[in-house]
Design a protein around this motif. Structure first.
Motif, PDB file in Angstrom:
ATOM      1  N   GLU A  10      -8.858  11.471  -9.236  1.00  0.00           N
ATOM      2  CA  GLU A  10     -10.080  11.180  -8.155  1.00  0.00           C
ATOM      3  C   GLU A  10     -10.332   9.690  -8.315  1.00  0.00           C
ATOM      4  O   GLU A  10     -11.407   9.406  -7.485  1.00  0.00           O
ATOM      5  CB  GLU A  10     -11.348  11.823  -9.489  1.00  0.00           C
ATOM      6  N   PHE A  11      -9.381   9.016  -8.371  1.00  0.00           N
ATOM      7  CA  PHE A  11      -9.649   7.525  -8.265  1.00  0.00           C
ATOM      8  C   PHE A  11      -8.445   7.018  -7.078  1.00  0.00           C
ATOM      9  O   PHE A  11      -7.603   7.816  -7.157  1.00  0.00           O
ATOM     10  CB  PHE A  11      -9.292   6.652  -9.564  1.00  0.00           C
ATOM     11  N   THR A  12      -8.930   5.962  -6.430  1.00  0.00           N
ATOM     12  CA  THR A  12      -7.961   5.482  -5.507  1.00  0.00           C
ATOM     13  C   THR A  12      -6.778   4.768  -6.307  1.00  0.00           C
ATOM     14  O   THR A  12      -6.794   4.430  -7.247  1.00  0.00           O
ATOM     15  CB  THR A  12      -8.596   4.414  -4.539  1.00  0.00           C
ATOM     16  N   SER A  71      -3.428  12.036  -3.926  1.00  0.00           N
ATOM     17  CA  SER A  71      -2.983  13.442  -3.271  1.00  0.00           C
ATOM     18  C   SER A  71      -2.743  13.121  -1.644  1.00  0.00           C
ATOM     19  O   SER A  71      -2.095  13.829  -1.020  1.00  0.00           O
ATOM     20  CB  SER A  71      -4.208  14.388  -3.185  1.00  0.00           C
ATOM     21  N   GLU A  72      -2.972  11.681  -1.489  1.00  0.00           N
ATOM     22  CA  GLU A  72      -2.856  11.350  -0.091  1.00  0.00           C
ATOM     23  C   GLU A  72      -1.692  10.443   0.122  1.00  0.00           C
ATOM     24  O   GLU A  72      -1.353   9.659   1.135  1.00  0.00           O
ATOM     25  CB  GLU A  72      -4.004  10.428   0.615  1.00  0.00           C
ATOM     26  N   LEU A  73      -0.808  10.271  -1.109  1.00  0.00           N
ATOM     27  CA  LEU A  73       0.311   9.133  -1.115  1.00  0.00           C
ATOM     28  C   LEU A  73       1.495  10.218  -1.095  1.00  0.00           C
ATOM     29  O   LEU A  73       1.299  11.396  -1.779  1.00  0.00           O
ATOM     30  CB  LEU A  73       0.239   8.424  -2.263  1.00  0.00           C
ATOM     31  N   SER A  74       2.614   9.520  -0.697  1.00  0.00           N
ATOM     32  CA  SER A  74       3.959  10.320  -0.878  1.00  0.00           C
ATOM     33  C   SER A  74       4.473  10.204  -2.448  1.00  0.00           C
ATOM     34  O   SER A  74       3.930   9.282  -3.173  1.00  0.00           O
ATOM     35  CB  SER A  74       4.834   9.912   0.029  1.00  0.00           C
ATOM     36  N   GLY A 106       4.392  -3.142  -2.159  1.00  0.00           N
ATOM     37  CA  GLY A 106       4.421  -2.815  -0.819  1.00  0.00           C
ATOM     38  C   GLY A 106       3.475  -1.676  -0.405  1.00  0.00           C
ATOM     39  O   GLY A 106       3.744  -1.016   0.532  1.00  0.00           O
ATOM     40  N   LEU A 107       2.289  -1.690  -0.936  1.00  0.00           N
ATOM     41  CA  LEU A 107       1.189  -0.966  -0.669  1.00  0.00           C
ATOM     42  C   LEU A 107      -0.177  -1.297  -0.461  1.00  0.00           C
ATOM     43  O   LEU A 107      -1.206  -0.836  -0.778  1.00  0.00           O
ATOM     44  CB  LEU A 107       1.112   0.228  -1.860  1.00  0.00           C
ATOM     45  N   ALA A 108      -0.189  -2.463   0.209  1.00  0.00           N
ATOM     46  CA  ALA A 108      -1.347  -3.224   0.254  1.00  0.00           C
ATOM     47  C   ALA A 108      -2.151  -2.421   1.323  1.00  0.00           C
ATOM     48  O   ALA A 108      -3.438  -2.429   1.218  1.00  0.00           O
ATOM     49  CB  ALA A 108      -1.085  -4.562   1.182  1.00  0.00           C
ATOM     50  N   ASN A 109      -1.640  -1.599   2.124  1.00  0.00           N
ATOM     51  CA  ASN A 109      -2.379  -0.952   3.402  1.00  0.00           C
ATOM     52  C   ASN A 109      -2.679   0.833   2.702  1.00  0.00           C
ATOM     53  O   ASN A 109      -3.248   1.342   3.345  1.00  0.00           O
ATOM     54  CB  ASN A 109      -1.614  -0.718   4.480  1.00  0.00           C
ATOM     55  N   ARG A 110      -2.461   0.785   1.470  1.00  0.00           N
ATOM     56  CA  ARG A 110      -2.822   2.205   1.136  1.00  0.00           C
ATOM     57  C   ARG A 110      -3.643   1.972  -0.277  1.00  0.00           C
ATOM     58  O   ARG A 110      -3.743   3.144  -0.887  1.00  0.00           O
ATOM     59  CB  ARG A 110      -1.222   2.925   0.426  1.00  0.00           C
ATOM     60  N   GLN A 111      -4.312   1.217  -0.617  1.00  0.00           N
ATOM     61  CA  GLN A 111      -4.930   0.825  -1.833  1.00  0.00           C
ATOM     62  C   GLN A 111      -6.303   1.913  -2.158  1.00  0.00           C
ATOM     63  O   GLN A 111      -6.410   1.926  -3.092  1.00  0.00           O
ATOM     64  CB  GLN A 111      -5.344  -0.652  -1.961  1.00  0.00           C
TER      65      GLN A 111
END
Length: 235
Positions: free
Chosen positions: A105-107, A148-151, A138-143
Protein backbone atom coordinates in the motif's frame (compact mmCIF):
# COMPACT_ATOMS: atom_id res chain seq x y z
CA UNK A 1 27.45 1.31 19.22
CA UNK A 2 30.76 2.54 17.90
CA UNK A 3 33.21 0.70 15.71
CA UNK A 4 36.25 -0.62 17.49
CA UNK A 5 39.62 -1.01 15.81
CA UNK A 6 40.25 -4.45 17.27
CA UNK A 7 38.41 -7.66 16.51
CA UNK A 8 35.93 -8.62 13.81
CA UNK A 9 32.63 -6.91 13.15
CA UNK A 10 30.75 -10.16 13.77
CA UNK A 11 31.90 -13.56 14.99
CA UNK A 12 30.30 -17.00 15.36
CA UNK A 13 31.73 -19.33 17.99
CA UNK A 14 30.80 -23.03 18.01
CA UNK A 15 27.34 -22.17 16.74
CA UNK A 16 24.72 -24.93 16.85
CA UNK A 17 20.96 -25.00 16.25
CA UNK A 18 18.74 -27.97 17.06
CA UNK A 19 15.00 -28.15 16.44
CA UNK A 20 12.72 -30.61 18.23
CA UNK A 21 10.44 -32.64 15.96
CA UNK A 22 8.26 -34.69 18.28
CA UNK A 23 10.59 -37.11 20.00
CA UNK A 24 13.32 -36.51 17.45
CA UNK A 25 15.87 -33.72 17.30
CA UNK A 26 17.07 -32.18 14.05
CA UNK A 27 20.51 -30.57 14.15
CA UNK A 28 20.38 -27.81 11.53
CA UNK A 29 23.72 -26.20 12.44
CA UNK A 30 26.71 -27.94 14.02
CA UNK A 31 29.78 -26.21 15.47
CA UNK A 32 29.96 -23.32 13.00
CA UNK A 33 32.90 -20.96 13.50
CA UNK A 34 33.82 -17.91 11.42
CA UNK A 35 34.13 -14.14 11.60
CA UNK A 36 33.26 -11.20 9.36
CA UNK A 37 35.36 -8.06 9.14
CA UNK A 38 33.96 -4.57 8.74
CA UNK A 39 33.29 -3.92 5.05
CA UNK A 40 33.82 -7.56 4.07
CA UNK A 41 31.94 -9.15 1.19
CA UNK A 42 31.12 -12.83 1.70
CA UNK A 43 28.88 -15.54 0.26
CA UNK A 44 27.37 -18.51 2.10
CA UNK A 45 26.51 -21.33 -0.30
CA UNK A 46 24.94 -24.72 0.09
CA UNK A 47 22.10 -26.87 -1.15
CA UNK A 48 18.53 -26.56 0.09
CA UNK A 49 18.35 -27.70 3.71
CA UNK A 50 22.03 -27.11 4.41
CA UNK A 51 21.27 -24.54 7.13
CA UNK A 52 22.05 -21.33 5.21
CA UNK A 53 18.89 -19.41 6.06
CA UNK A 54 18.93 -20.60 9.67
CA UNK A 55 22.49 -19.33 10.00
CA UNK A 56 21.52 -15.96 8.53
CA UNK A 57 18.55 -15.64 10.90
CA UNK A 58 20.84 -16.31 13.88
CA UNK A 59 23.39 -13.76 12.63
CA UNK A 60 20.60 -11.20 12.49
CA UNK A 61 19.24 -12.01 15.94
CA UNK A 62 15.99 -13.33 14.46
CA UNK A 63 16.63 -16.79 15.95
CA UNK A 64 18.75 -17.96 18.89
CA UNK A 65 21.40 -20.67 18.73
CA UNK A 66 20.96 -23.82 20.80
CA UNK A 67 24.69 -23.72 21.55
CA UNK A 68 27.55 -21.35 20.92
CA UNK A 69 27.27 -17.61 20.52
CA UNK A 70 27.23 -14.72 18.05
CA UNK A 71 29.25 -11.62 18.89
CA UNK A 72 28.80 -8.20 17.30
CA UNK A 73 31.73 -5.89 18.02
CA UNK A 74 32.72 -8.22 20.84
CA UNK A 75 29.27 -8.27 22.50
CA UNK A 76 27.25 -11.49 22.76
CA UNK A 77 23.93 -10.60 21.15
CA UNK A 78 21.95 -13.37 22.89
CA UNK A 79 22.50 -11.51 26.17
CA UNK A 80 20.72 -8.42 24.91
CA UNK A 81 17.12 -7.55 25.72
CA UNK A 82 14.51 -7.82 22.97
CA UNK A 83 14.39 -4.01 22.81
CA UNK A 84 18.14 -3.72 22.37
CA UNK A 85 18.09 -6.42 19.69
CA UNK A 86 15.32 -4.61 17.80
CA UNK A 87 17.19 -1.31 18.01
CA UNK A 88 20.41 -3.01 16.84
CA UNK A 89 18.66 -4.58 13.84
CA UNK A 90 17.19 -1.23 12.89
CA UNK A 91 20.42 0.77 13.18
CA UNK A 92 23.24 -1.66 12.43
CA UNK A 93 21.73 -4.26 10.08
CA UNK A 94 20.02 -4.27 6.71
CA UNK A 95 18.02 -7.26 5.43
CA UNK A 96 17.32 -8.32 1.83
CA UNK A 97 15.25 -11.41 1.04
CA UNK A 98 14.39 -13.48 -2.03
CA UNK A 99 10.89 -12.01 -1.85
CA UNK A 100 11.14 -8.27 -1.44
CA UNK A 101 8.62 -7.94 1.44
CA UNK A 102 7.72 -4.41 0.40
CA UNK A 103 4.49 -3.03 1.84
CA UNK A 104 2.04 -3.02 -1.09
CA UNK A 105 0.00 0.00 0.00
CA UNK A 106 3.07 2.28 0.17
CA UNK A 107 5.15 3.81 -2.61
CA UNK A 108 8.77 2.87 -3.24
CA UNK A 109 9.79 6.10 -1.50
CA UNK A 110 7.68 5.33 1.57
CA UNK A 111 8.93 1.73 1.74
CA UNK A 112 12.54 2.92 1.77
CA UNK A 113 11.78 5.58 4.39
CA UNK A 114 10.08 3.06 6.70
CA UNK A 115 13.19 2.03 8.72
CA UNK A 116 13.93 5.70 9.37
CA UNK A 117 10.40 6.35 10.58
CA UNK A 118 10.62 3.31 12.84
CA UNK A 119 13.85 4.79 14.24
CA UNK A 120 11.96 8.00 15.04
CA UNK A 121 13.39 10.20 12.27
CA UNK A 122 11.41 13.25 11.18
CA UNK A 123 9.17 12.50 8.19
CA UNK A 124 10.58 15.06 5.76
CA UNK A 125 14.20 14.14 6.53
CA UNK A 126 13.40 10.44 6.17
CA UNK A 127 11.81 11.00 2.75
CA UNK A 128 14.82 13.03 1.61
CA UNK A 129 17.17 10.21 2.60
CA UNK A 130 14.91 7.63 0.94
CA UNK A 131 14.92 9.70 -2.25
CA UNK A 132 18.72 9.77 -2.17
CA UNK A 133 18.93 5.98 -1.86
CA UNK A 134 16.41 5.32 -4.60
CA UNK A 135 18.50 7.50 -6.90
CA UNK A 136 21.60 5.56 -5.84
CA UNK A 137 20.01 2.27 -6.97
CA UNK A 138 18.82 3.80 -10.25
CA UNK A 139 15.15 4.36 -9.39
CA UNK A 140 14.88 8.14 -9.10
CA UNK A 141 12.03 8.13 -11.63
CA UNK A 142 10.10 5.31 -9.91
CA UNK A 143 9.89 6.60 -6.34
CA UNK A 144 6.13 7.25 -6.40
CA UNK A 145 5.23 3.83 -7.81
CA UNK A 146 3.80 1.09 -5.61
CA UNK A 147 5.40 -2.40 -5.65
CA UNK A 148 2.68 -3.76 -7.98
CA UNK A 149 3.76 -1.17 -10.56
CA UNK A 150 7.43 -2.21 -10.48
CA UNK A 151 9.27 -5.07 -12.17
CA UNK A 152 10.90 -7.83 -10.11
CA UNK A 153 14.33 -6.27 -10.50
CA UNK A 154 13.02 -2.85 -9.54
CA UNK A 155 11.37 -4.25 -6.42
CA UNK A 156 14.67 -5.81 -5.35
CA UNK A 157 16.43 -2.49 -5.94
CA UNK A 158 13.88 -0.83 -3.66
CA UNK A 159 14.56 -3.56 -1.07
CA UNK A 160 18.31 -2.87 -1.34
CA UNK A 161 17.74 0.87 -0.86
CA UNK A 162 15.56 0.12 2.18
CA UNK A 163 18.29 -2.14 3.63
CA UNK A 164 20.90 0.60 3.26
CA UNK A 165 18.92 3.73 4.18
CA UNK A 166 20.09 3.60 7.83
CA UNK A 167 23.72 3.16 6.68
CA UNK A 168 24.09 -0.16 8.53
CA UNK A 169 27.37 -1.82 9.37
CA UNK A 170 26.24 -5.06 7.74
CA UNK A 171 23.63 -6.27 5.24
CA UNK A 172 22.31 -9.85 5.41
CA UNK A 173 20.90 -11.02 2.08
CA UNK A 174 19.00 -14.33 1.80
CA UNK A 175 18.83 -15.51 -1.84
CA UNK A 176 18.40 -11.89 -2.99
CA UNK A 177 18.43 -12.87 -6.68
CA UNK A 178 16.64 -16.21 -6.38
CA UNK A 179 13.35 -14.86 -7.75
CA UNK A 180 14.86 -13.08 -10.77
CA UNK A 181 15.85 -14.04 -14.30
CA UNK A 182 19.57 -14.45 -15.00
CA UNK A 183 20.14 -11.01 -16.55
CA UNK A 184 18.28 -9.15 -13.80
CA UNK A 185 19.93 -11.30 -11.11
CA UNK A 186 23.36 -10.32 -12.39
CA UNK A 187 22.41 -6.64 -12.43
CA UNK A 188 21.12 -6.77 -8.85
CA UNK A 189 24.18 -8.71 -7.68
CA UNK A 190 26.54 -6.26 -9.37
CA UNK A 191 24.69 -3.39 -7.69
CA UNK A 192 25.34 -4.95 -4.27
CA UNK A 193 29.05 -5.31 -5.12
CA UNK A 194 29.18 -1.67 -6.20
CA UNK A 195 27.47 -0.44 -3.03
CA UNK A 196 29.76 -2.56 -0.86
CA UNK A 197 32.79 -0.90 -2.47
CA UNK A 198 31.32 2.59 -2.10
CA UNK A 199 29.96 2.33 1.43
CA UNK A 200 32.33 -0.10 3.20
CA UNK A 201 29.24 -1.93 4.45
CA UNK A 202 29.76 -5.66 5.06
CA UNK A 203 27.55 -7.91 2.92
CA UNK A 204 26.78 -11.54 3.79
CA UNK A 205 24.93 -13.08 0.85
CA UNK A 206 23.28 -16.48 1.05
CA UNK A 207 22.91 -18.04 -2.39
CA UNK A 208 22.69 -21.44 -4.05
CA UNK A 209 24.14 -19.92 -7.25
CA UNK A 210 27.82 -20.86 -7.46
CA UNK A 211 28.35 -18.52 -10.44
CA UNK A 212 27.23 -15.50 -8.46
CA UNK A 213 29.12 -16.61 -5.34
CA UNK A 214 32.30 -16.85 -7.45
CA UNK A 215 32.17 -13.07 -7.89
CA UNK A 216 32.76 -12.59 -4.17
CA UNK A 217 36.20 -12.57 -2.53
CA UNK A 218 35.20 -15.07 0.18
CA UNK A 219 32.79 -18.01 0.22
CA UNK A 220 31.66 -20.26 3.07
CA UNK A 221 30.27 -23.68 2.14
CA UNK A 222 27.64 -25.29 4.34
CA UNK A 223 26.79 -28.96 4.07
CA UNK A 224 24.30 -30.62 6.43
CA UNK A 225 24.72 -27.72 8.85
CA UNK A 226 28.51 -27.85 8.97
CA UNK A 227 31.09 -25.50 7.52
CA UNK A 228 33.01 -27.79 5.18
CA UNK A 229 35.29 -25.37 3.34
CA UNK A 230 35.94 -21.67 3.13
CA UNK A 231 37.43 -20.23 -0.05
CA UNK A 232 39.11 -16.86 -0.32
CA UNK A 233 40.04 -15.06 -3.54
CA UNK A 234 43.81 -14.72 -3.73
CA UNK A 235 43.32 -11.15 -4.91
Amino acid sequence: MTTTSSGPLLECRQLGRVYADGQHQLAVLKDVNFSIAAGELMAIVGSSGSGKSTLLHILGGLDKPTSGEVLFRNEVISRWSSNKLADWRNRELGFIYQFHHLLPEFTALENVAMPLWIAGKQRTMALEQAEHWLAKVGLANRQHHRPSELSGGERQRVAIARALVNKPAMVLADEPTGNLDTTTANQVFDLMLQLNAELDTAFVIVTHDQTLAAKLPRTLHLQHGQLVTATVDAD
